[in-house]
Design an enzyme around this catalytic site. Structure first.
Site, PDB file in Angstrom:
ATOM      1  N   CYS A  93      27.937  -9.156  33.509  1.00  0.00           N
ATOM      2  CA  CYS A  93      26.578  -9.125  34.065  1.00  0.00           C
ATOM      3  C   CYS A  93      26.267 -10.395  34.858  1.00  0.00           C
ATOM      4  CB  CYS A  93      25.564  -8.942  32.947  1.00  0.00           C
ATOM      5  SG  CYS A  93      25.856 -10.018  31.548  1.00  0.00           S
ATOM      6  N   HIS A 112      19.129 -12.801  31.342  1.00  0.00           N
ATOM      7  CA  HIS A 112      19.678 -14.112  31.683  1.00  0.00           C
ATOM      8  C   HIS A 112      18.845 -14.677  32.841  1.00  0.00           C
ATOM      9  CE1 HIS A 112      23.343 -13.203  29.418  1.00  0.00           C
ATOM     10  NE2 HIS A 112      23.651 -12.195  30.217  1.00  0.00           N
TER      11      HIS A 112
HETATM   12  N1  LIG Z   1      25.788  -6.063  26.444  1.00  0.00           N
HETATM   13  C1  LIG Z   1      25.835  -6.755  27.550  1.00  0.00           C
HETATM   14  O1  LIG Z   1      24.938  -7.536  27.813  1.00  0.00           O
HETATM   15  C2  LIG Z   1      26.940  -6.589  28.510  1.00  0.00           C
HETATM   16  C3  LIG Z   1      28.173  -6.169  28.131  1.00  0.00           C
HETATM   17  N2  LIG Z   1      29.173  -6.078  29.044  1.00  0.00           N
HETATM   18  C4  LIG Z   1      30.515  -5.714  28.617  1.00  0.00           C
HETATM   19  O2  LIG Z   1      30.584  -4.323  28.269  1.00  0.00           O
HETATM   20  C5  LIG Z   1      31.534  -4.152  27.227  1.00  0.00           C
HETATM   21  C6  LIG Z   1      30.858  -3.427  26.086  1.00  0.00           C
HETATM   22  O3  LIG Z   1      29.781  -4.220  25.629  1.00  0.00           O
HETATM   23  P1  LIG Z   1      28.526  -3.575  24.893  1.00  0.00           P
HETATM   24  O4  LIG Z   1      28.155  -2.280  25.498  1.00  0.00           O
HETATM   25  O5  LIG Z   1      27.512  -4.650  24.834  1.00  0.00           O
HETATM   26  O6  LIG Z   1      29.112  -3.340  23.448  1.00  0.00           O
HETATM   27  P2  LIG Z   1      28.449  -2.538  22.245  1.00  0.00           P
HETATM   28  O7  LIG Z   1      28.894  -3.223  21.020  1.00  0.00           O
HETATM   29  O8  LIG Z   1      27.001  -2.340  22.475  1.00  0.00           O
HETATM   30  O9  LIG Z   1      29.131  -1.099  22.321  1.00  0.00           O
HETATM   31  C7  LIG Z   1      30.480  -0.936  22.082  1.00  0.00           C
HETATM   32  C8  LIG Z   1      30.777   0.523  21.848  1.00  0.00           C
HETATM   33  O10 LIG Z   1      32.171   0.674  21.633  1.00  0.00           O
HETATM   34  C9  LIG Z   1      32.391   1.393  20.423  1.00  0.00           C
HETATM   35  N3  LIG Z   1      33.619   0.927  19.808  1.00  0.00           N
HETATM   36  C10 LIG Z   1      33.812  -0.065  18.934  1.00  0.00           C
HETATM   37  N4  LIG Z   1      35.111  -0.181  18.649  1.00  0.00           N
HETATM   38  C11 LIG Z   1      35.737   0.766  19.356  1.00  0.00           C
HETATM   39  C12 LIG Z   1      37.063   1.167  19.485  1.00  0.00           C
HETATM   40  N5  LIG Z   1      38.043   0.575  18.802  1.00  0.00           N
HETATM   41  N6  LIG Z   1      37.338   2.178  20.324  1.00  0.00           N
HETATM   42  C13 LIG Z   1      36.371   2.801  21.018  1.00  0.00           C
HETATM   43  N7  LIG Z   1      35.081   2.459  20.917  1.00  0.00           N
HETATM   44  C14 LIG Z   1      34.780   1.461  20.093  1.00  0.00           C
HETATM   45  C15 LIG Z   1      31.183   1.156  19.578  1.00  0.00           C
HETATM   46  O11 LIG Z   1      31.033   2.264  18.717  1.00  0.00           O
HETATM   47  P3  LIG Z   1      30.215   2.173  17.371  1.00  0.00           P
HETATM   48  O12 LIG Z   1      28.863   1.646  17.730  1.00  0.00           O
HETATM   49  O13 LIG Z   1      30.196   3.552  16.878  1.00  0.00           O
HETATM   50  O14 LIG Z   1      31.016   1.231  16.526  1.00  0.00           O
HETATM   51  C16 LIG Z   1      30.087   1.134  20.649  1.00  0.00           C
HETATM   52  O15 LIG Z   1      29.733   2.448  20.961  1.00  0.00           O
HETATM   53  C17 LIG Z   1      32.082  -5.556  26.900  1.00  0.00           C
HETATM   54  O16 LIG Z   1      33.228  -5.770  27.690  1.00  0.00           O
HETATM   55  C18 LIG Z   1      30.953  -6.463  27.379  1.00  0.00           C
HETATM   56  O17 LIG Z   1      31.357  -7.754  27.718  1.00  0.00           O
HETATM   57  C19 LIG Z   1      28.977  -6.301  30.376  1.00  0.00           C
HETATM   58  C20 LIG Z   1      27.750  -6.665  30.813  1.00  0.00           C
HETATM   59  C21 LIG Z   1      26.649  -6.921  29.922  1.00  0.00           C
HETATM   60  O1  LIG Z   2      26.493 -12.432  29.521  1.00  0.00           O
HETATM   61  C1  LIG Z   2      27.411 -11.675  29.420  1.00  0.00           C
HETATM   62  O2  LIG Z   2      28.644 -12.013  29.733  1.00  0.00           O
HETATM   63  P1  LIG Z   2      29.033 -13.401  30.414  1.00  0.00           P
HETATM   64  O3  LIG Z   2      28.182 -14.497  29.867  1.00  0.00           O
HETATM   65  O4  LIG Z   2      30.469 -13.552  30.098  1.00  0.00           O
HETATM   66  O5  LIG Z   2      28.775 -13.212  31.887  1.00  0.00           O
HETATM   67  C2  LIG Z   2      27.251 -10.288  28.912  1.00  0.00           C
HETATM   68  O6  LIG Z   2      25.880 -10.053  28.749  1.00  0.00           O
HETATM   69  C3  LIG Z   2      27.946 -10.163  27.597  1.00  0.00           C
HETATM   70  O7  LIG Z   2      27.559 -11.277  26.881  1.00  0.00           O
HETATM   71  P2  LIG Z   2      28.096 -11.571  25.439  1.00  0.00           P
HETATM   72  O8  LIG Z   2      29.556 -11.886  25.580  1.00  0.00           O
HETATM   73  O9  LIG Z   2      27.277 -12.764  25.057  1.00  0.00           O
HETATM   74  O10 LIG Z   2      27.821 -10.345  24.605  1.00  0.00           O
END
Ligand SMILES: NC(=O)C1=CN([C@@H]2O[C@H](COP(=O)(O)OP(=O)(O)OC[C@H]3O[C@@H](n4cnc5c(N)ncnc54)[C@H](OP(=O)(O)O)[C@@H]3O)[C@@H](O)[C@H]2O)C=CC1
Ligand SMILES: O=C(OP(=O)(O)O)[C@H](O)COP(=O)(O)O
Length: 355
Positions: A140, A220
């Site tokens: 992000c 952020h």
């Molecule tokens: N959140 C953020 O601010 C941001 C995140 N990202 C990136 O996106 C990615 C995901 O982050 P985010 O959405 O926050 O994560 P979350 O923890 O919110 O979601 C992760 C999901 O993956 C599932 N999961 C967990 N383990 C496994 C597995 N072994 N196989 C398949 N699915 C699995 C979880 O399922 P369950 O809940 O059922 O365990 C959940 O549905 C990361 O790379 C992160 O850096 C990028 C930008 C911003």
């Molecule tokens: O800020 C983020 O990634 P970044 O700081 O690596 O750019 C995403 O929101 C995921 O952050 P996290 O790794 O603190 O869950």
């Protein structure tokens, strides 16, 4: 219709699925997560076929009254492409399965760049993802920086970038990351990982970043200084940014003083989950001193990478060029705050007068 499976249905995965669902050229084949609960209930209520990550987990979904369409292996086999939105590091493990079943995949920012053929930002390097089988949408923060730097670089050239990233402590559904009462240098080492990550999009860019984490879940906030190669007129810079599709130049007249007000603005606008897909740059913060450019921009961490995932899919399958894809994604999703930008309003008014 491109058939898209979403592996990892959490903060990012559920938003990407909903964004894919409203596009004219793609459909959601199914979503996968590890455990039941309200998020899984919501997925099935929308009509997304629900897949378990392993056989062992099927029983817990069924015990919760949820129908399971199969395991992740079956979803990968049935889909044209997977969006992997699993927690950082899991995507890399999943790569083997995708390769075995010859299914292309989009990964997210916490994976290392080596997981994919290219890191991706629609505005900056769409064409590099054309025909690629594995693409990584950058985080992000990196997405927010790339969207700002791309037009500045094209218009004025960039000598150097310095940015301080005030990072939210966790997302609203992450009690494990709070509450905290602190202001943490994060990472305490300088530069932070964000600068190198931006260089996966702009390879030769001179950029240094510092990170700080604060006890907030909203967004952020970036303080950005760019040394340009030329000396721009400040009004020209404002117009440049206000015309960018995923930049909202927050007008002074809106009286939006911080991230809380921005999120309220999004909720009032009827945005799903109150999401803000755009970079939000305060108009009054845009400053130019010689060749130095400054601004504050807010980035909604849960939302800004969502349209980028949709565009990455189109690039990989050569469905549209960059401008067409961005326009289609934004129109279907409702990425519309740019229309509130002071400078773009002026442009629209001038065009209307010309007509
Ligand atoms: N959140 C953020 O601010 C941001 C995140 N990202 C990136 O996106 C990615 C995901 O982050 P985010 O959405 O926050 O994560 P979350 O923890 O919110 O979601 C992760 C999901 O993956 C599932 N999961 C967990 N383990 C496994 C597995 N072994 N196989 C398949 N699915 C699995 C979880 O399922 P369950 O809940 O059922 O365990 C959940 O549905 C990361 O790379 C992160 O850096 C990028 C930008 C911003
Ligand atoms: O800020 C983020 O990634 P970044 O700081 O690596 O750019 C995403 O929101 C995921 O952050 P996290 O790794 O603190 O869950």
């Amino acid at each position: 219709m491109l058939s898209v499976g979403v592996n990892g249905y959490g903060t990012i995965g559920k938003r990407v699925a909903d964004a894919v669902r409203v596009q004219p050229d793609m459909t959601v084949r199914g979503v996968a997560k590890t455990s039941p609960g309200h998020v899984a209930d919501h997925a099935t209520s929308i009509g997304y076929p629900l897949y378990a990550v392993s056989e062992d987990e099927i029983a817990s979904f069924e015990a919760a009254g949820l129908d399971v369409a199969g395991t992740i292996r079956e979803l990968v086999a049935k889909s044209d492409v997977i969006v992997d939105a699993t927690p950082g590091g899991i995507g890399e493990q999943n790569h083997t399965l995708y390769e075995q079943l010859e299914t292309p995949a989009v990964f997210q920012g916490a994976e290392t760049p080596a997981v994919a053929e290219t890191s991706f930002n629609a505005r900056a390097n769409y064409d590099e993802a054309r025909d690629a089988s594995y693409v990584r949408v950058v985080s992000c923060n990196t997405t927010g920086l790339s969207r700002l730097l791309a037009p500045l670089k094209e218009a004025y050239g960039i000598d150097a970038v310095r940015a301080t990233l005030i990072r939210r402590g966790g997302d609203p559904d992450q009690p494990s990351r709070g509450p905290i009462n602190d202001i943490l240098p994060d990472p305490v080492t300088v530069p932070s990982h964000h600068g190198p990550d931006v260089r996966t999009i702009f390879p030769s860019l001179s950029i240094d970043t510092m990170g700080v984490t604060v006890p907030a879940t909203l967004m952020h906030l970036h303080g950005v200084n760019v040394t340009l190669e030329s000396t721009p007129d400040i009004e020209a810079v404002r117009d440049l940014l206000a015309k960018e599709p995923r930049i909202f130049v927050v007008p002074e007249s809106a009286r939006i003083e911080g991230c809380g007000a921005l999120r309220e603005f999004a909720r009032d606008a009827g945005r799903p989950r109150g999401d803000i897909w755009e970079n939000c740059i305060w108009d009054e913060s845009i400053s130019v001193s010689g060749s130095e450019f400054y601004c504050f921009q807010a980035i909604h961490q849960e939302a800004d990478v969502v349209p980028e995932n949709v565009d990455a899919l189109r690039a990989m399958f050569n469905l549209k060029d960059a401008a067409e894809s961005i326009a289609t994604t934004d129109e279907r999703l409702g990425v519309s705050f740019r229309q509130h930008s002071r400078a773009s309003e002026q442009v629209f008014t001038e065009r209307a007068c010309d007509d």
